[in-house]
Design a protein around this motif. Sequence first.
Motif, PDB file in Angstrom:
ATOM      1  N   ARG A   5       0.697  -1.289  -0.001  1.00  0.00           N
ATOM      2  CA  ARG A   5       0.093   0.021   0.030  1.00  0.00           C
ATOM      3  C   ARG A   5       0.976   1.342   0.082  1.00  0.00           C
ATOM      4  O   ARG A   5       1.839   1.229   0.659  1.00  0.00           O
ATOM      5  N   GLY A   6       0.563   2.091  -1.068  1.00  0.00           N
ATOM      6  CA  GLY A   6       1.159   3.458  -0.962  1.00  0.00           C
ATOM      7  C   GLY A   6       0.280   4.384  -1.057  1.00  0.00           C
ATOM      8  O   GLY A   6      -0.835   4.363  -1.305  1.00  0.00           O
ATOM      9  N   ASN A   7       0.699   5.690  -0.873  1.00  0.00           N
ATOM     10  CA  ASN A   7       0.010   6.728  -1.155  1.00  0.00           C
ATOM     11  C   ASN A   7       0.974   8.169  -1.352  1.00  0.00           C
ATOM     12  O   ASN A   7       2.110   8.174  -1.116  1.00  0.00           O
ATOM     13  N   CYS A   8       0.056   9.065  -2.026  1.00  0.00           N
ATOM     14  CA  CYS A   8       0.614  10.401  -2.158  1.00  0.00           C
ATOM     15  C   CYS A   8       1.018  10.972  -0.835  1.00  0.00           C
ATOM     16  O   CYS A   8       0.337  10.427   0.139  1.00  0.00           O
ATOM     17  N   HIS A   9       1.762  12.193  -0.721  1.00  0.00           N
ATOM     18  CA  HIS A   9       2.017  12.696   0.406  1.00  0.00           C
ATOM     19  C   HIS A   9       0.924  12.999   1.456  1.00  0.00           C
ATOM     20  O   HIS A   9       0.927  13.056   2.352  1.00  0.00           O
ATOM     21  N   CYS A  10       0.002  13.677   0.692  1.00  0.00           N
ATOM     22  CA  CYS A  10      -1.297  14.003   1.475  1.00  0.00           C
ATOM     23  C   CYS A  10      -2.368  12.943   1.747  1.00  0.00           C
ATOM     24  O   CYS A  10      -3.339  13.100   2.666  1.00  0.00           O
ATOM     25  N   GLY A  11      -2.087  11.959   1.101  1.00  0.00           N
ATOM     26  CA  GLY A  11      -2.797  10.677   1.263  1.00  0.00           C
ATOM     27  C   GLY A  11      -4.284  10.775   0.517  1.00  0.00           C
ATOM     28  O   GLY A  11      -4.700   9.748   0.736  1.00  0.00           O
ATOM     29  N   ARG A  12      -4.382  11.551  -0.328  1.00  0.00           N
ATOM     30  CA  ARG A  12      -5.633  11.590  -1.007  1.00  0.00           C
ATOM     31  C   ARG A  12      -5.827  10.543  -2.234  1.00  0.00           C
ATOM     32  O   ARG A  12      -6.643  10.207  -2.589  1.00  0.00           O
ATOM     33  N   THR A  13      -4.631  10.372  -2.705  1.00  0.00           N
ATOM     34  CA  THR A  13      -4.563   9.085  -3.564  1.00  0.00           C
ATOM     35  C   THR A  13      -3.752   8.045  -3.071  1.00  0.00           C
ATOM     36  O   THR A  13      -2.742   8.183  -2.469  1.00  0.00           O
ATOM     37  N   ARG A  14      -4.441   6.834  -3.057  1.00  0.00           N
ATOM     38  CA  ARG A  14      -3.945   5.510  -2.479  1.00  0.00           C
ATOM     39  C   ARG A  14      -3.889   4.376  -3.560  1.00  0.00           C
ATOM     40  O   ARG A  14      -4.844   4.436  -4.255  1.00  0.00           O
ATOM     41  N   ILE A  15      -2.895   3.821  -3.343  1.00  0.00           N
ATOM     42  CA  ILE A  15      -2.331   2.704  -4.374  1.00  0.00           C
ATOM     43  C   ILE A  15      -2.147   1.309  -3.510  1.00  0.00           C
ATOM     44  O   ILE A  15      -1.439   1.384  -2.561  1.00  0.00           O
ATOM     45  N   VAL A  16      -2.915   0.490  -4.296  1.00  0.00           N
ATOM     46  CA  VAL A  16      -2.704  -0.943  -3.650  1.00  0.00           C
ATOM     47  C   VAL A  16      -2.012  -1.814  -4.903  1.00  0.00           C
ATOM     48  O   VAL A  16      -2.613  -1.884  -6.061  1.00  0.00           O
ATOM     49  N   LEU A  17      -0.752  -2.468  -4.554  1.00  0.00           N
ATOM     50  CA  LEU A  17       0.035  -3.062  -5.512  1.00  0.00           C
ATOM     51  C   LEU A  17      -0.187  -4.645  -5.149  1.00  0.00           C
ATOM     52  O   LEU A  17       0.626  -4.746  -4.161  1.00  0.00           O
ATOM     53  N   ARG A  33      11.887  12.856 -16.537  1.00  0.00           N
ATOM     54  CA  ARG A  33      13.026  13.467 -16.067  1.00  0.00           C
ATOM     55  C   ARG A  33      12.827  14.717 -15.361  1.00  0.00           C
ATOM     56  O   ARG A  33      13.563  14.942 -14.527  1.00  0.00           O
ATOM     57  N   ARG A  34      11.609  14.956 -15.413  1.00  0.00           N
ATOM     58  CA  ARG A  34      11.284  16.201 -14.484  1.00  0.00           C
ATOM     59  C   ARG A  34      10.501  15.826 -13.358  1.00  0.00           C
ATOM     60  O   ARG A  34      10.757  16.511 -12.158  1.00  0.00           O
ATOM     61  N   THR A  35       9.690  14.579 -13.351  1.00  0.00           N
ATOM     62  CA  THR A  35       8.749  14.288 -12.313  1.00  0.00           C
ATOM     63  C   THR A  35       9.594  13.299 -11.572  1.00  0.00           C
ATOM     64  O   THR A  35       9.284  12.912 -10.187  1.00  0.00           O
ATOM     65  N   ALA A  36      10.628  12.644 -11.957  1.00  0.00           N
ATOM     66  CA  ALA A  36      11.699  11.831 -11.381  1.00  0.00           C
ATOM     67  C   ALA A  36      10.878  10.503 -10.875  1.00  0.00           C
ATOM     68  O   ALA A  36      11.121  10.017  -9.719  1.00  0.00           O
ATOM     69  N   GLY A  37       9.895  10.113 -11.308  1.00  0.00           N
ATOM     70  CA  GLY A  37       9.137   8.886 -11.204  1.00  0.00           C
ATOM     71  C   GLY A  37       9.885   7.770 -11.225  1.00  0.00           C
ATOM     72  O   GLY A  37      11.086   7.692 -12.093  1.00  0.00           O
ATOM     73  N   LEU A  38       9.855   6.681 -10.403  1.00  0.00           N
ATOM     74  CA  LEU A  38      10.556   5.468 -10.273  1.00  0.00           C
ATOM     75  C   LEU A  38       9.535   4.426 -10.454  1.00  0.00           C
ATOM     76  O   LEU A  38       8.512   4.088  -9.686  1.00  0.00           O
ATOM     77  N   HIS A  76       1.105   7.578 -10.759  1.00  0.00           N
ATOM     78  CA  HIS A  76       0.936   6.465 -11.572  1.00  0.00           C
ATOM     79  C   HIS A  76       0.611   6.897 -13.088  1.00  0.00           C
ATOM     80  O   HIS A  76       0.435   8.340 -13.161  1.00  0.00           O
ATOM     81  N   TRP A  77       0.623   6.058 -14.004  1.00  0.00           N
ATOM     82  CA  TRP A  77       0.463   6.463 -15.271  1.00  0.00           C
ATOM     83  C   TRP A  77      -0.591   5.266 -15.912  1.00  0.00           C
ATOM     84  O   TRP A  77      -0.614   4.087 -15.484  1.00  0.00           O
ATOM     85  N   THR A  78      -1.433   5.648 -16.648  1.00  0.00           N
ATOM     86  CA  THR A  78      -2.383   4.707 -17.307  1.00  0.00           C
ATOM     87  C   THR A  78      -2.375   4.667 -18.815  1.00  0.00           C
ATOM     88  O   THR A  78      -2.268   5.907 -19.462  1.00  0.00           O
ATOM     89  N   PRO A  79      -2.632   3.793 -19.519  1.00  0.00           N
ATOM     90  CA  PRO A  79      -2.714   3.773 -21.006  1.00  0.00           C
ATOM     91  C   PRO A  79      -3.987   4.356 -21.490  1.00  0.00           C
ATOM     92  O   PRO A  79      -4.905   4.208 -20.884  1.00  0.00           O
ATOM     93  N   THR A  80      -3.829   5.128 -22.675  1.00  0.00           N
ATOM     94  CA  THR A  80      -5.006   5.943 -23.147  1.00  0.00           C
ATOM     95  C   THR A  80      -5.748   4.546 -24.010  1.00  0.00           C
ATOM     96  O   THR A  80      -7.139   4.937 -24.289  1.00  0.00           O
ATOM     97  N   ASP A  81      -4.843   3.677 -24.484  1.00  0.00           N
ATOM     98  CA  ASP A  81      -5.497   2.673 -25.283  1.00  0.00           C
ATOM     99  C   ASP A  81      -6.305   1.626 -24.495  1.00  0.00           C
ATOM    100  O   ASP A  81      -5.335   0.945 -23.629  1.00  0.00           O
ATOM    101  N   MET A  87       0.238  -0.593 -17.056  1.00  0.00           N
ATOM    102  CA  MET A  87       0.163   0.515 -16.503  1.00  0.00           C
ATOM    103  C   MET A  87       1.629   0.763 -15.778  1.00  0.00           C
ATOM    104  O   MET A  87       2.237  -0.325 -15.437  1.00  0.00           O
ATOM    105  N   GLY A  88       1.657   1.812 -15.225  1.00  0.00           N
ATOM    106  CA  GLY A  88       2.962   2.310 -14.486  1.00  0.00           C
ATOM    107  C   GLY A  88       2.779   2.840 -12.929  1.00  0.00           C
ATOM    108  O   GLY A  88       1.788   3.727 -12.697  1.00  0.00           O
ATOM    109  N   VAL A  89       3.281   2.493 -11.806  1.00  0.00           N
ATOM    110  CA  VAL A  89       3.171   2.970 -10.776  1.00  0.00           C
ATOM    111  C   VAL A  89       4.460   3.496 -10.248  1.00  0.00           C
ATOM    112  O   VAL A  89       5.523   2.828 -10.523  1.00  0.00           O
ATOM    113  N   ASN A  90       4.301   4.543  -9.469  1.00  0.00           N
ATOM    114  CA  ASN A  90       5.463   5.271  -8.964  1.00  0.00           C
ATOM    115  C   ASN A  90       5.788   4.749  -7.596  1.00  0.00           C
ATOM    116  O   ASN A  90       5.126   5.114  -6.543  1.00  0.00           O
TER     117      ASN A  90
END
Length: 112
Positions: A5-17, A33-38, A76-81, A87-90
């Motif tokens: 379980r992860g979440n953004c800093h303020c907790g409004r977005t929560r992710i279960v992987l 390279r700007r957002t530095a997602g991993l 995260h990112w999601t495909p438009t197709d 998808m990708g999870v940070n």
Amino acid sequence: MGEHRGNCHCGRTRIVLRETSEEATECHCSICRRTAGLWHYSPMHAVTVAGEGVAYRQGDRALDLWHCAVCGCTTHWTPTDPDQARMGVNLRMFDPALWSDLPRRLVDGASF
Ligand SMILES: [Zn+2]
């Protein structure tokens, strides 16, 4: 395997992987390279995202990059197709114990 379980800093977005990463991807495209997602690339069915987010669709790219409207974290990112099932999870939204020691894979923006 496992559930993380992860979440953004303020907790409004929560992710279960529901799988465990074996590598972490750094992308050097113009947005990553700007957002530095991993990134952990995951089948859509292994991820649940809850909460309010804002999508950014970059130019001609076939994905939406999501961030929290309040704290700004790239989550995260999601495909438009709809036929694209990946998808990708940070990983930075999760406990560093999950990702800090993972081997890093560097890709350029043309790879996804
Ligand atoms: Zn937030």
